[in-house]
Design an enzyme around this catalytic site. Structure first.
Site, PDB file in Angstrom:
ATOM      1  N   HIS A   1       0.827  -1.210   0.000  1.00 46.18           N
ATOM      2  CA  HIS A   1       0.000   0.000   0.000  1.00 46.18           C
ATOM      3  C   HIS A   1       0.859   1.257   0.000  1.00 46.18           C
ATOM      4  O   HIS A   1       0.521   2.258  -0.630  1.00 46.18           O
ATOM      5  CB  HIS A   1      -0.933   0.000   1.221  1.00 46.18           C
ATOM      6  CG  HIS A   1      -2.139  -0.864   1.053  1.00 46.18           C
ATOM      7  ND1 HIS A   1      -2.674  -1.602   2.071  1.00 46.18           N
ATOM      8  CD2 HIS A   1      -2.908  -1.121  -0.023  1.00 46.18           C
ATOM      9  CE1 HIS A   1      -3.727  -2.266   1.635  1.00 46.18           C
ATOM     10  NE2 HIS A   1      -3.887  -1.991   0.370  1.00 46.18           N
TER      11      HIS A   1
ATOM     12  N   CYS B   1      -4.089  -3.394 -15.573  1.00 42.29           N
ATOM     13  CA  CYS B   1      -4.495  -2.339 -14.640  1.00 42.29           C
ATOM     14  C   CYS B   1      -3.761  -2.457 -13.303  1.00 42.29           C
ATOM     15  O   CYS B   1      -4.107  -1.766 -12.353  1.00 42.29           O
ATOM     16  CB  CYS B   1      -6.003  -2.351 -14.412  1.00 42.29           C
ATOM     17  SG  CYS B   1      -6.641  -3.888 -13.722  1.00 42.29           S
TER      18      CYS B   1
END
EC number: 2.7.3.9
Length: 568
Positions: free
Chosen positions: A196, A493
């Protein structure tokens, strides 16, 4: 522009895993130390224990509300992470554990500390994406303890000049709040290229290197040169070398800023360049970039931090905001990708020994098809009045049967069906899956994790989850070939699409669209515009002949000419 080999005689060169390309030179800073609690010397009287528990709950709610407010003003992955962290701050599990300790006389701060430690041990044992949440747990603990102590909220102190932030690890909530005008570079000794922290740094456009060996020995207040493309950090560099390298990167960034699209190679081969978005705000922000549409609209945000499933009307209102940002161009919506590290409170997730390999993505629909049906109905409602229907793709498709079932549900509603390729089985059976859907999109973050059998958050395994791993790229090439054979679009993506050099290689495989964090679109587009389709094909072939990620990068650079085309 890559770092020169000419360094000061006293320079120290550290290496890590490249996460976000860019070259910066600045002084280092480190996070503010967290509040630590002392071993309690008193026992809370029985008459005060109820109020002590109330104090803990209020502190947790204050922390959660601050995170919710930050999530509301953030976009993309930052918003998702902050919303998920806010939900964790008021999770009944740890609160009930802490309240049981308070009922025995333990002060609130100590009870919170102990409860979070217990959950951290459980999450670590579970491994995979659950282990990733340990950093979040400790971050919430520190925020709650600070609130109970009346101390300032922990985090990153705002520097008075552009600086490079060094840390062992960063909580996603801290990364999401960074100011890229003042934090111009980021390096951690833990984490991986798809963590993250790396994803949010990419969204913010902050050059980043992760899993850096020896970084914890570098203090605050020293000059460093950071190269996010090569993964190198030079401590005490030659000032002229550092200034020249940083200037070269700024020139490359200026060229990227001047690029306005459309996505194409130098000889005119078109590649759709799209944006990954999370909500209406991030979709509107993407409109200020050259992104031609939305290649990944993550829909998890409206489901997280909810005790009950949002209604069709509630969902439709959220989806409509993103669709309205691109009213006449391509918008690809990913259906709910929950489970694992993003559990739904209302979905009755089972206890799983390994949640990353459990009920997540499309597998939730197998347990409760109503959640997917209502989401598709909401997408139809949100798209009312559009000239073209949205493209809709399901995450974690593993079999042709799953793809067939999902496609039928989409076509019944007039939507264009697609599938995410994140599981090696789906890549190997790409032709069978493409028989049922109109397009596929590769999620390279999870594909790397599952292909290499390596937790993408493990610092010890960060090299294995590098998107340049040849085994992963062979699967990508295989899916692209299936798309060409069936004349159907194949996109990427995952975070690989934001790497300018890798974007050229993906184009060489035959990938038809690349979707990345909006700030990365211009850099990718400007880079593609300097190379031909044949250049890309030759680079792709060279990469597939290698057997490790460093060799793959080197092979691509040798074909494409790093000094001319990539990062300046």
């Amino acid at each position: 522009m890559s770092l020169s080999l000419q360094e000061n005689a006293g320079s120290v060169v550290l290496t890590g895993i490249p996460a976000v390309a860019g070259v910066v030179a600045a002084v280092t800073i480190r996070p503010v130390p967290r509040v630590r609690i002392a071993t309690p010397s008193t026992v809370i009287p029985e008459s005060d224990r109820a109020s002590e528990a109330d104090t803990l709950r209020r502190a947790a709610e204050v922390v959660a509300q601050r995170l919710r407010e930050r999530a509301a003003t953030a976009t993309g992955a930052a918003s998702e992470v902050l919303a998920a962290t806010a939900a964790m701050a008021v999770d009944r599990g740890w609160l009930e554990s802490a309240e049981r300790l308070i009922a025995t006389g333990t002060p609130a701060a100590t009870a919170a500390d102990t409860a979070f430690d217990e959950f951290a041990v459980v999450f670590t044992r579970l491994g995979g994406m659950m282990a990733e949440r340990v950093t979040d747990l400790r971050d919430i603990r520190d925020r709650v303890v600070a609130e109970l102590a009346g101390a300032p909220e922990p985090g990153i102190a705002l520097p008075d000049r552009p600086s490079i932030l060094l840390a062992t690890d960063l909580a996603p909530a801290d990364t999401a709040g960074l100011d890229p005008n003042l934090i111009v570079g980021l390096a951690t000794s833990l984490g991986g290229p798809t963590s993250h922290t790396a994803i949010i740094a990419r969204q913010l456009g902050i050059p980043c290197v992760v899993a850096v060996t020896g970084l914890d020995d570098v203090p605050a207040g020293v000059d460093v040169l950071l190269d996010g493309a090569s993964g190198r950090i030079v401590v005490d560099p030659d000032p002229e070398v550092a200034a020249g390298a940083a200037a070269g990167h700024r020139a490359a960034a200026a060229r990227a800023a001047a690029w306005s699209g459309p996505g194409a190679t130098a000889d005119g081969h078109r590649v759709e360049l799209l944006a990954n978005v999370q909500d209406g705000a991030s979709a509107r922000a993407a409109r200020h970039t050259p992104a031609a549409g939305i290649g990944l609209f993550r829909t998890e945000l409206c489901f997280l931090d909810r005790e009950s499933e949002p209604s069709i009307d509630e969902q439709a209102a959220i989806y409509r905001e993103a669709l309205d940002a691109y009213p006449s161009t391509k918008v690809v919506i990913r259906t709910l990708d929950a489970g694992s590290d993003k559990p739904l409170r209302f979905a009755a997730h089972p206890e799983e020994a390994n949640p990353a390999l459990g009920v997540r993505g499309i597998r939730i629909a197998a347990r409760d098809s109503g959640i997917l049906d209502r989401q598709l109905d909401a997408i139809v409602s949100a798209a009312s009045g559009r000239d073209t229907p949205p493209w809709v793709m399901a995450p974690m498709i593993s079999t042709a049967a799953e793809a067939k079932s999902f496609a039928a549900a989409c076509r019944l509603r007039g939507l264009i069906p697609g599938a995410m390729i994140e599981v090696p089985a789906a890549a190997l059976l790409a032709e069978s899956i493409l028989d049922h859907v109109d397009f596929v999109s590769l999620g390279t973050n999870d594909l790397a994790q599952y292909t290499m059998a390596a937790d993408r958050m493990s610092p010890d395994l960060a090299a294995l989850t590098d998107p340049w791993q040849p085994a992963v790229l062979h699967l990508v090439a295989r899916v692209a070939a299936a798309g060409r054979a069936l004349d159907k679009p194949v996109g990427v993506c995952g975070e690989a699409a934001a790497d300018p050099l890798l974007a050229c290689v993906l184009t060489g495989f035959g990938i038809t669209s690349l979707s990345a964090a909006a700030p990365a679109v211009a850099t990718v587009g400007a880079t593609l515009a300097t190379v031909t389709r044949d250049d890309c094909r030759r680079a792709a072939a060279a990469v597939l002949s290698t057997s490790d990620p460093d060799a793959a990068r080197t092979a691509a650079l040798e074909v494409l000419g790093a000094q001319r085309h990539i990062n300046g």
